[in-house]
Design a protein around this motif. Structure first.
Motif, short mmCIF file in Angstrom:
data_model
loop_
_atom_site.label_atom_id
_atom_site.label_comp_id
_atom_site.label_asym_id
_atom_site.label_seq_id
_atom_site.Cartn_x
_atom_site.Cartn_y
_atom_site.Cartn_z
N ILE A 25 9.21 -9.36 2.05
CA ILE A 25 10.00 -8.96 1.31
C ILE A 25 8.96 -8.47 0.42
O ILE A 25 8.00 -7.26 -0.17
N CYS A 28 5.00 -8.03 0.04
CA CYS A 28 4.58 -6.46 0.80
C CYS A 28 4.99 -5.37 -0.81
O CYS A 28 4.61 -5.03 -0.26
N CYS A 32 2.16 -3.36 -2.34
CA CYS A 32 2.20 -1.38 -2.98
C CYS A 32 1.63 -0.97 -3.86
O CYS A 32 2.03 0.41 -4.07
N MET A 91 12.53 -0.48 5.10
CA MET A 91 10.60 -1.04 4.71
C MET A 91 9.09 -0.76 6.14
O MET A 91 8.18 0.18 5.94
N ALA A 92 9.42 -1.42 7.00
CA ALA A 92 8.73 -0.73 8.51
C ALA A 92 9.46 0.33 8.76
O ALA A 92 7.66 0.98 8.52
N VAL A 95 6.76 3.39 7.52
CA VAL A 95 5.07 3.49 7.89
C VAL A 95 5.00 5.06 8.46
O VAL A 95 3.92 5.76 8.14
N LEU A 152 4.55 2.87 2.70
CA LEU A 152 4.32 1.74 2.32
C LEU A 152 2.76 1.46 3.16
O LEU A 152 2.80 2.57 3.92
N SER A 154 0.10 0.73 5.75
CA SER A 154 0.29 0.10 6.63
C SER A 154 -0.55 -0.99 7.08
O SER A 154 -0.09 -2.08 7.98
N LEU A 157 1.59 -3.69 5.23
CA LEU A 157 2.43 -4.06 6.60
C LEU A 157 2.02 -4.58 7.56
O LEU A 157 3.11 -5.38 8.11
N LEU A 160 1.65 -8.57 6.48
CA LEU A 160 2.85 -8.48 6.53
C LEU A 160 4.03 -9.41 7.94
O LEU A 160 4.11 -10.55 8.29
N ALA A 161 3.40 -8.68 8.91
CA ALA A 161 3.49 -8.40 10.12
C ALA A 161 3.07 -10.45 10.60
O ALA A 161 3.36 -11.13 11.39
#
Length: 226
Positions: A25, A28, A32, A91-92, A95, A152, A154, A157, A160-161
């Motif tokens: 987190i 990320c 950004c 956060m997710a 997007v 944020l 994409s 993210l 991050l995934a």
């Protein structure tokens, strides 16, 4: 954590899984350009984690407890889930927009409640221990979400995934497990062989009431953790 009933959902709050999430987190947010939010996240989470840990050690090392409230060992799982998942899910959701972010918050709170119920039903923790953990974790999430989370990137993210998948399948998560074992193995250097406290939550087969047994043992912290 030693539970009587196996409730798999409680694994969502394991520190070896949650702590890497905390780092993801922060990374990320920083990637950004939200450095202040990344620092705020790490500082507030660190304070909450230390409070939870202090509460646990107060019981395990000194036997401090509130028997009348059935409060012995503060639930780390409840603290970690309530602090991290709301921030992660919001956060997710950013997007896809504000509505998705709000949905993410609701989904995270539902998960927090489900994990809390599992902790109590599986007799991993008492109700008061679980509430105490959530009482530490939820303010951490609130401080980080009181200002609207900006949308944020994409691509960040997505990265991050990928990082979360690596954590889930092994790698980083196992590194945290090994670090924990290493710390426990050297605990004797700090605490030595002394009296440690633990408690067991059981159900009386005759009355159906919950019975809490306090155990005292003279051993190293490493030995007690096995």
């Amino acid at each position: 954590m030693h539970g009587v009933g196996a409730v798999p959902i409680v694994h969502a709050g394991e520190s070896s899984w949650i702590l890497p999430l905390v780092g993801c987190i922060a990374i990320c947010l920083a990637c950004c350009g939200h450095w202040k939010r990344a620092v705020l996240w790490l500082v507030t989470f660190g304070i909450g984690f230390c409070l939870m840990l202090a509460g646990k050690l107060a019981f395990e090392l000194a036997g401090w407890s509130l028997p009348g409230l059935r409060l012995y060992s503060i639930s780390g799982h409840a603290m970690l889930t309530s602090a991290v998942y709301p921030v992660l899910f919001v956060m997710a959701g950013t997007v896809a927009g504000p509505r998705a972010a709000r949905f993410g918050l609701v989904a995270a709170l539902v998960l927090v409640v489900v994990v809390a119920l599992a902790l109590v039903i599986g007799r991993y923790h008492t109700i008061s221990e679980t509430l105490a953990g959530a009482a530490i974790g939820l303010p951490v999430a609130w401080v980080n979400l009181r200002q609207p989370m900006v949308r944020l990137d994409s691509r960040v993210l997505a990265a991050l995934a990928v990082g979360l998948v690596l954590v889930l399948v092994g790698g980083v998560r196992h590194a945290f497990v090994d670090l924990k074992k290493s710390a426990l193995a050297h605990s004797t250097d700090v605490f030595g062989d002394r009296t440690f406290y633990s408690r067991r939550i059981q159900q009386d087969p005759l009355t159906g009431k919950t019975v809490i047994t306090i155990n005292r043992a003279s051993a190293s912290l490493d030995a007690l953790s096995r």
